[in-house]
Structures are given as C-alpha cells and as structure tokens.
Write a protein that holds these residues in place. Structure first.
Motif, PDB file in Angstrom:
ATOM      1  N   ALA A 136       6.056  11.959  -8.831  1.00 43.35           N
ATOM      2  CA  ALA A 136       5.023  11.665  -7.837  1.00 43.35           C
ATOM      3  C   ALA A 136       5.294  12.411  -6.531  1.00 43.35           C
ATOM      4  CB  ALA A 136       4.953  10.163  -7.583  1.00 43.35           C
ATOM      5  N   ALA A 137       6.546  12.423  -6.082  1.00 42.03           N
ATOM      6  CA  ALA A 137       6.873  13.117  -4.833  1.00 42.03           C
ATOM      7  C   ALA A 137       6.662  14.620  -4.960  1.00 42.03           C
ATOM      8  CB  ALA A 137       8.317  12.811  -4.437  1.00 42.03           C
ATOM      9  N   THR A 138       7.047  15.199  -6.099  1.00 40.68           N
ATOM     10  CA  THR A 138       6.881  16.640  -6.301  1.00 40.68           C
ATOM     11  C   THR A 138       5.413  17.031  -6.325  1.00 40.68           C
ATOM     12  OG1 THR A 138       8.949  16.727  -7.560  1.00 40.68           O
ATOM     13  CG2 THR A 138       7.417  18.557  -7.840  1.00 40.68           C
ATOM     14  N   LEU A 139       4.597  16.282  -7.055  1.00 40.19           N
ATOM     15  CA  LEU A 139       3.179  16.608  -7.152  1.00 40.19           C
ATOM     16  C   LEU A 139       2.464  16.397  -5.819  1.00 40.19           C
ATOM     17  CD1 LEU A 139       2.307  15.174 -10.680  1.00 40.19           C
ATOM     18  CD2 LEU A 139       2.679  17.555 -10.020  1.00 40.19           C
ATOM     19  N   LYS A 140       2.849  15.363  -5.084  1.00 41.25           N
ATOM     20  CA  LYS A 140       2.226  15.154  -3.782  1.00 41.25           C
ATOM     21  C   LYS A 140       2.577  16.294  -2.829  1.00 41.25           C
ATOM     22  CE  LYS A 140       1.518  11.780  -0.118  1.00 41.25           C
ATOM     23  NZ  LYS A 140       1.834  10.435   0.389  1.00 41.25           N
ATOM     24  N   ALA A 141       3.821  16.777  -2.895  1.00 41.27           N
ATOM     25  CA  ALA A 141       4.212  17.909  -2.060  1.00 41.27           C
ATOM     26  C   ALA A 141       3.391  19.145  -2.398  1.00 41.27           C
ATOM     27  CB  ALA A 141       5.701  18.191  -2.237  1.00 41.27           C
ATOM     28  N   GLU A 142       3.097  19.347  -3.687  1.00 41.37           N
ATOM     29  CA  GLU A 142       2.264  20.480  -4.087  1.00 41.37           C
ATOM     30  C   GLU A 142       0.841  20.337  -3.547  1.00 41.37           C
ATOM     31  OE1 GLU A 142       2.646  23.438  -6.123  1.00 41.37           O
ATOM     32  OE2 GLU A 142       4.644  23.040  -5.311  1.00 41.37           O
ATOM     33  N   VAL A 143       0.312  19.113  -3.601  1.00 42.01           N
ATOM     34  CA  VAL A 143      -1.042  18.875  -3.078  1.00 42.01           C
ATOM     35  C   VAL A 143      -1.080  19.137  -1.573  1.00 42.01           C
ATOM     36  CG1 VAL A 143      -2.796  17.119  -2.673  1.00 42.01           C
ATOM     37  CG2 VAL A 143      -1.673  17.255  -4.894  1.00 42.01           C
ATOM     38  N   ILE A 144      -0.075  18.653  -0.852  1.00 45.19           N
ATOM     39  CA  ILE A 144      -0.033  18.866   0.600  1.00 45.19           C
ATOM     40  C   ILE A 144       0.086  20.345   0.918  1.00 45.19           C
ATOM     41  CG2 ILE A 144       1.365  18.478   2.667  1.00 45.19           C
ATOM     42  CD1 ILE A 144       2.030  15.721   1.580  1.00 45.19           C
ATOM     43  N   ARG A 168      -2.911  -3.730 -12.920  1.00 44.33           N
ATOM     44  CA  ARG A 168      -1.652  -4.173 -13.507  1.00 44.33           C
ATOM     45  C   ARG A 168      -0.458  -3.520 -12.810  1.00 44.33           C
ATOM     46  NH1 ARG A 168      -2.744  -2.918 -18.458  1.00 44.33           N
ATOM     47  NH2 ARG A 168      -2.216  -0.764 -18.072  1.00 44.33           N
ATOM     48  N   ASP A 169      -0.567  -2.232 -12.479  1.00 42.27           N
ATOM     49  CA  ASP A 169       0.530  -1.542 -11.802  1.00 42.27           C
ATOM     50  C   ASP A 169       0.736  -2.083 -10.394  1.00 42.27           C
ATOM     51  OD1 ASP A 169       0.905   0.060 -14.026  1.00 42.27           O
ATOM     52  OD2 ASP A 169      -0.530   1.562 -13.332  1.00 42.27           O
ATOM     53  N   VAL A 170      -0.362  -2.407  -9.704  1.00 39.37           N
ATOM     54  CA  VAL A 170      -0.241  -2.999  -8.369  1.00 39.37           C
ATOM     55  C   VAL A 170       0.454  -4.362  -8.465  1.00 39.37           C
ATOM     56  CG1 VAL A 170      -1.482  -3.710  -6.294  1.00 39.37           C
ATOM     57  CG2 VAL A 170      -2.335  -1.796  -7.648  1.00 39.37           C
ATOM     58  N   ALA A 171       0.087  -5.143  -9.475  1.00 36.21           N
ATOM     59  CA  ALA A 171       0.716  -6.455  -9.659  1.00 36.21           C
ATOM     60  C   ALA A 171       2.213  -6.319  -9.911  1.00 36.21           C
ATOM     61  CB  ALA A 171       0.044  -7.198 -10.812  1.00 36.21           C
ATOM     62  N   LEU A 172       2.602  -5.318 -10.691  1.00 33.04           N
ATOM     63  CA  LEU A 172       4.025  -5.116 -10.967  1.00 33.04           C
ATOM     64  C   LEU A 172       4.779  -4.724  -9.701  1.00 33.04           C
ATOM     65  CD1 LEU A 172       3.733  -3.197 -14.369  1.00 33.04           C
ATOM     66  CD2 LEU A 172       4.508  -5.541 -14.035  1.00 33.04           C
ATOM     67  N   VAL A 173       4.184  -3.849  -8.899  1.00 24.63           N
ATOM     68  CA  VAL A 173       4.830  -3.440  -7.645  1.00 24.63           C
ATOM     69  C   VAL A 173       4.945  -4.624  -6.695  1.00 24.63           C
ATOM     70  CG1 VAL A 173       4.603  -1.982  -5.598  1.00 24.63           C
ATOM     71  CG2 VAL A 173       4.111  -1.036  -7.845  1.00 24.63           C
ATOM     72  N   ALA A 177       0.831  -1.206   0.000  1.00 27.29           N
ATOM     73  CA  ALA A 177       0.000   0.000   0.000  1.00 27.29           C
ATOM     74  C   ALA A 177       0.866   1.257   0.000  1.00 27.29           C
ATOM     75  CB  ALA A 177      -0.933  -0.002   1.202  1.00 27.29           C
ATOM     76  N   ARG A 178       1.931   1.233   0.771  1.00 22.94           N
ATOM     77  CA  ARG A 178       2.818   2.393   0.829  1.00 22.94           C
ATOM     78  C   ARG A 178       3.476   2.644  -0.526  1.00 22.94           C
ATOM     79  NH1 ARG A 178       2.554   6.565   3.418  1.00 22.94           N
ATOM     80  NH2 ARG A 178       2.331   7.152   1.227  1.00 22.94           N
ATOM     81  N   ALA A 179       3.953   1.583  -1.159  1.00 27.02           N
ATOM     82  CA  ALA A 179       4.626   1.730  -2.451  1.00 27.02           C
ATOM     83  C   ALA A 179       3.649   2.167  -3.541  1.00 27.02           C
ATOM     84  CB  ALA A 179       5.300   0.420  -2.840  1.00 27.02           C
ATOM     85  N   VAL A 180       2.438   1.603  -3.537  1.00 29.62           N
ATOM     86  CA  VAL A 180       1.443   1.964  -4.546  1.00 29.62           C
ATOM     87  C   VAL A 180       1.026   3.419  -4.382  1.00 29.62           C
ATOM     88  CG1 VAL A 180      -0.944   1.559  -5.271  1.00 29.62           C
ATOM     89  CG2 VAL A 180       0.593  -0.370  -4.922  1.00 29.62           C
ATOM     90  N   ALA A 181       0.809   3.847  -3.151  1.00 28.33           N
ATOM     91  CA  ALA A 181       0.432   5.244  -2.902  1.00 28.33           C
ATOM     92  C   ALA A 181       1.538   6.194  -3.339  1.00 28.33           C
ATOM     93  CB  ALA A 181       0.105   5.440  -1.424  1.00 28.33           C
ATOM     94  N   ASP A 182       2.773   5.853  -3.036  1.00 27.48           N
ATOM     95  CA  ASP A 182       3.882   6.715  -3.438  1.00 27.48           C
ATOM     96  C   ASP A 182       4.005   6.778  -4.956  1.00 27.48           C
ATOM     97  OD1 ASP A 182       4.457   7.215  -0.799  1.00 27.48           O
ATOM     98  OD2 ASP A 182       6.072   5.733  -0.673  1.00 27.48           O
ATOM     99  N   ARG A 183       3.765   5.664  -5.629  1.00 28.79           N
ATOM    100  CA  ARG A 183       3.861   5.646  -7.090  1.00 28.79           C
ATOM    101  C   ARG A 183       2.780   6.507  -7.728  1.00 28.79           C
ATOM    102  NH1 ARG A 183       2.313   3.194 -11.839  1.00 28.79           N
ATOM    103  NH2 ARG A 183       4.017   2.455 -13.177  1.00 28.79           N
TER     104      ARG A 183
END
Length: 660
Positions: free
Chosen positions: A618-626, A283-288, A87-93
């Motif tokens: 993903a990290a940059t956009l999440k920082a903008e949302v926060i 599919r992305d969750v399966a890959l992670v 869950a942590r990896a999928v959310a970060d992605r």
C-alpha cells in the motif's frame, strides 16, 4: 506560547494527505479544539480550504512562520479522535486518502443539528438497560464472549423469532434477534455497539428488534435513506452517551463512547463494498476498528463468506452455532415434468407443487426467482435473434406481458422495433422473470392471492395469510411467524454466471430465503444437485466455504491473498509493478487493455500479494500515485501544467473477479 492546530485538509489530492500545522489566533483558542471544522489558507491567503482539527499542541514541527487558522466554522467537535485514527488506518491500508474516508464518516455541516446539540441539557441521561438473554445458543456462550471482548463467526438462527409478548408479538429474523439481545448486554455496561447490515430492509428488521429490548433513546440510525441533517444529529448523539448505532456500510464509522461491540450481518453481501474512493469493504473497516478499540466482534450469517472462513481457519475467529434450534427442512428436487400443466410452465416439480399447494391453504408460500420483469430477454419471433436497444445497444425486456419493450440499460422504449437481421417486427419473450412466473402461478394456484416483490415493487412485509409471494433474490418480504413453504427456483441460472464469488453468493441467496420460513417449514431446492444441494439439505454451510477457500489457495486468488488493481498508461502500470519488487505472490495478471475507458490506451494489471506485505504494498503504490500526480508536463511555449494522473490504484478490488 504559540498554540498550533494540526489539521487534515478536506482534499482528495494524495500529495496533501498529511497533517498541516497552523497557528491559532488568541481569539479562536477557546473554540479551536480537536474535532471541530475550520477554514485555513492553502499556499496563499486568497485560497481557503476546509479542514478538521486533529490535535492542538503548544509548539509545531515547522520552525518558520506559520499561517493562522482563518475561522472555526462550528464549536461542535464532529470528528471523534477514534474516528480520525480509524480513517487514517483505513486509508493507509487501501493506499487511499484519509479525507476520502472522512467524507464517509462525517456528513456535511448541518448548522441546525449542531446548534441543537450545543444547547442540549448536559445533565440528562438516557434510561438504564437490563440485559436480555441471547436465545438460540448454548447458555451464556455469546454473553461470555461479549464480556471477554472476543471475536466470533456466528451461524444465525435460521427462522423468525418473536421478541414481543402474547398480546403484542414482535416477529423479527433470527439474526436480528441475536444482535439485539447481544447489544443489550453491551449497553447495560454503558458501552456502545455498532451494527452494520446490507440494506434498508435489514435496517428496518434490526431496528424493530432493538426497540423490543432497548429504549428508543439508545438506538441511533446511520443509513443511506437519512438526510444529512439526520445523519449529523445521529453522529452527535452517538458522541454523547452509550448507544447502538445501526445502518449500512457507513454505520461502521459511527463514533461511540466506550465501544464494546462491532457486528455485521451477512458480510458477503455486495452492498458492503464502498463504490467511492478508497473503495474499502465494511468488513475490512470493522477488522481495523476492532484492532484499535479491542471491542468484541461478531460476523453473523447463514452461509459465511470465504473471507470469514479464512479468519476461522486461522483461529482468529471462534465458531459459534445455534444449539438445539430447528434448521430448515431443505429438499433438493429434480427439474422434472409436473403432472399439472400450469405448474410445469412455472418450473415447479410435482412434489414441490403439491407441498406448496397444501401450504398455501394455511399461510403464505415464498417462490424465489432469479430475474425481475416478465422475461429475461426478448428475441425476434421470426429468426430468434436477440433484440437490442437502438440507442445504446443494451438488451430489451418487458416488465409485464403487454408492456412496450424497453432497454434494461438506458430505459429507451423500443417502439416500432425492426429486427436488423430479418426485418421482422414481432418480439417474443425468452426466459421467465418474476412477473411471468407470477402469471403462471396464478393459473396453477386458482383463487390464491399472488404477490410480486422485486426491485421496482419493494415490500417489507406481507401478512400471515394464504398467498403466493414471487420475489427476486434479496427482495423477499418478511412474514410474521415465517412462510409456510419456500420454493427456490432458477438455481442453475444463478450458478451459470461467471465469477469468483458466484457459489457463495448463491448460497447466501438460498439460505437467507430459506430462513424466512417458519420452524419446520419445507424448503424445495429445484434443479440443483451435488455438494451445494447436500450442504443445503444437511445445513452444513461451512463445508462449501472451506472447500472454496482451499481452491482459492491453490490458485492464489482472494481472499487467500490480497490483490491490487493498477489502471493507467502502460508505462505507469509497468513502473508500479516493478516498484513492488518481491512483495507480490504469484505472477502478475496483465497488463491487458481496458475496454470502454475514457482514456485511450489504458491498461490494467492485477497484482497479488500476501497479507503480511499489505502495508509495504500500500505504501509503495501510494508513493507511485503521488509521484505521478505531482508530475508536470511542458506545453508548447514553455508553459508547465500538472499532468492528468496516469495511474489509479485500488486494493482488494472485487470487480475483475465478479463476472465476465
């Protein structure tokens, strides 16, 4: 020594998306273990929040006084460690929040299921399993791949397979037989398998195949038709012993003991796109999860998606094709006038009609059409103006010949309709839906049983008796042994839609229907020529995927690159694009106004970026949302209140590329 629980709050707020430390009182130490649900105070003792314990440590990171865990809701550990990591990896992605992912993975608390699991006989063990050879492929190729924890794009066996005996046959689709046989090898080693399929029909087919080769105790379902109690019971059962977890998109989050296999059938199906935040594709969750667990990974399909084709061309996935298996005999046929009047009205060329008439004497014939209902729409009988709903403006239609017209969007009945252009009160249908096609085929095939299957009349299976089955795409029922003949109509109408994935979607519709035919059955593809018809006739379905992916690379469109959709105020979207800097690939698409958004002035921009920059973007956009979610605005009188979020982010969003 102080015992500290590190918990993740059940909150969608991005600024709370991290672990919090709470002191565990001595009376709760025995029950407060990783995976359990707890209640903890949030900022003040009067405000409580649900949370999951992620880990328990002897000392926390916070040097000051810690608030304490208020209550352990249940001693049942519903959150497995590997699911939290996933869950942590999928959310970060996806630039999302881990608690949103956990809502997909863990059902709401079910006291009865938890009590039954806690009171179970821990000495009981399920029956052992004998592996079943995987048929249809070169000897041992898939078995060796599973043993080596390999990854493969597997071309499915394109006809039904019997997994039963002569006395009691069990007919299942070829792909379901392959997955069941592969899962038997994994479970025989006391490892678990997770198998994800698009919808309830596929779940039923796969479950039937699994129960033909595995004991009932080894098969666990995770699907949308289950109640929360059934899902909770399945989740706890999967944590107890090696099982095969099956279901639709949430099945990929099923906990597993010693995960040995993750597999997906028909990953290009739109049902695998999660409609809730963070909108991740299965599919992305399966890959992670494969990367985290080192389990074997299989993508089965008749016509593979461009996403899987990209992984094949990167040599990340191995290609596996059936060996000496008969493929459907696909015959592209021009949309010519038929010698039979009723068959001509049903859009069936003479050669296809003669083949279908002969086949219908021995078994069922499948006719795939594009749309349900009687017609694709209604127009004024006097002036030809398209008829629309007076309530919402949506298109009008009729489910059958004599039905009252009603809106396809809101369902309102169009009683007493008057054309706003000429004032006429009569309507006539245009186009041909499943019901109208069935009516015309009833005249073209006198004395033959006509069956209609669509979204409003779902059918899982029809008997292997003479009949003509008219079905919309994706709603085709199965037949024991397969159809005697298959007719694929309305191909031009399906391809006329605008969208990035139209071609690969249509190929999936055609090949999945063709694979329901018996071995050697003729399949008529009506009114289609060119490279798609050639790919169908030769059953070389990797060629269109390769060509389509090459076109996407030139245009910098997914899946050649990843995309992020930024929606919000013009200022917020522009600032987010600027924050990304050089991480993008190609020019930014937009910003453009968003029609129909609840907030006036909302714009949308699409940013494309290479896969290698995914974590950074993903990290940059999440920082903008926060940053914008945490902002406050000053109201008259000096009051400060948190502002409504002015930026929404969605990564790998398919919606802007689907249809316009």
């Amino acid at each position: 020594m102080t015992t500290v629980a590190r918990v993740v709050l059940d909150s969608p707020l991005p600024q709370l998306d991290r672990l919090f430390d709470y002191r565990v009182p001595s009376e709760l130490e025995d029950d407060c273990v990783p995976g359990v649900r707890v209640k903890v105070p949030l900022r003040t003792g009067a405000r409580m929040s649900d949370a999951y314990v992620v880990e328990v440590v002897s000392e926390g990171d916070w040097p000051g006084e810690l608030s304490q865990v208020e209550e352990v809701l249940s001693p049942a550990p519903v959150l497995a460690p590997e699911i939290w990591t996933l869950a942590r990896a999928v959310a970060d992605r996806a630039a999302g929040v881990a608690s949103d992912v956990l809502r997909l993975a863990v059902p709401t608390r079910q006291v009865r299921a938890e009590k039954a699991w806690l009171a179970r006989d821990t000495a009981w063990s399920p029956p052992s399993v004998e592996p079943v050879p995987v048929t249809g492929y070169a000897d041992g190729v898939l078995e060796a791949l599973l043993a080596a924890h390999g990854r493969a794009a597997v071309d499915a066996v394109p006809h039904p397979v019997d997994l039963g005996s002569a006395e009691e046959p069990v007919w299942v689709p070829g792909w379901a037989a392959t997955l069941a046989q592969a899962a038997s090898h994994v479970v025989a080693r006391e490892q678990s398998a997770v198998l994800a399929v698009p919808d309830f029909r596929d779940v039923a087919d796969l479950e039937r195949a699994l129960l033909a080769v595995l004991p009932t105790e080894r098969v666990v379902r995770f699907d949308a038709k289950q109640t929360n109690g059934q899902r909770a019971k399945a989740l706890l059962q999967a944590r107890t012993h090696a099982v095969v977890a099956i279901g639709n998109r949430t099945a990929v989050f099923a906990p597993a003991t010693e995960l040995g296999l993750i597999a997906m059938w028909d990953d290009g199906d739109a049902s695998f796109v999660e409609p809730r935040a963070p909108y991740v594709h299965t599919r992305d969750v399966a890959l992670v999860r494969t990367a985290q667990s080192a389990a074997a990974l299989l993508f089965l399909a008749h016509a593979r998606s461009t996403d899987v084709q990209r992984l094949v061309e990167l040599h990340w996935l191995q290609e596996v094709a059936p060996y000496r298996v008969p493929t459907p005999k696909v015959i592209p046929t021009a949309q010519q006038a038929s010698a039979e009047g009723f068959a001509a009205q049903a859009r069936i060329p003479s050669t296809a009609w003669r083949a279908a008439r002969e086949a219908s004497q021995h078994g069922p014939v499948l006719v795939q059409v594009a749309n349900p209902g009687f017609g694709t729409g209604l127009v004024c009988a006097d002036c030809g103006e398209r008829a629309h709903c007076r309530v919402c403006g949506g298109p009008l239609g009729t489910p059958h010949r004599n039905a009252t017209p009603q809106c396809r969007f809101c369902g309102a009945l169009a009683v007493g309709f008057r054309c706003p252009t000429c004032g006429g009160g009569k309507l006539k249908p245009v186009g041909q839906g499943a019901q109208r096609t069935a009516d015309e085929l009833g005249r073209a095939f006198p004395g033959t049983r006509i069956v209609v299957a669509d979204g409003s009349r779902p059918l899982d299976e029809v008997p292997a008796r003479p009949a003509v089955v008219v079905a919309t795409r994706g709603a085709e029922p199965s037949v024991p042994g397969g159809y005697a003949c298959v007719l694929l109509l309305d191909g031009e109408r399906l391809l006329a839609r605008e969208g990035l994935r139209v071609q690969e979607d249509v190929l999936r519709f055609w090949t999945n229907a063709a694979a329901k035919g018996a071995p050697g059955a003729e399949v008529y593809l009506v009114g289609i020529g060119g490279r798609l018809a050639t790919a169908m006739a030769t059953w070389r379905l990797d060629v269109p995927a390769h060509d389509e992916l090459a076109d996407r690379r030139e245009l910098h469109f997914p899946p050649a690159v990843r995309v992020a959709t930024l929606t919000g105020t013009d200022e917020a979207v522009t600032a987010a694009v600027e924050a990304l800097g050089d991480a993008t690939a190609g020019p930014v698409l937009g910003p453009v106004p968003v029609e129909g958004d609840a907030v006036p002035g909302t714009v949308r921009a699409i940013v494309r970026f290479p896969y290698a920059h995914g974590a950074e973007v993903a990290a940059t956009l999440k920082a903008e949302v926060i940053r914008r979610s945490s902002a406050r605005r000053v109201l008259p009188g000096g009051n400060r209140r948190r502002a409504a979020p002015s930026l929404r982010v969605r990564l790998d969003d398919a919606e802007p590329f689907t249809e316009v």
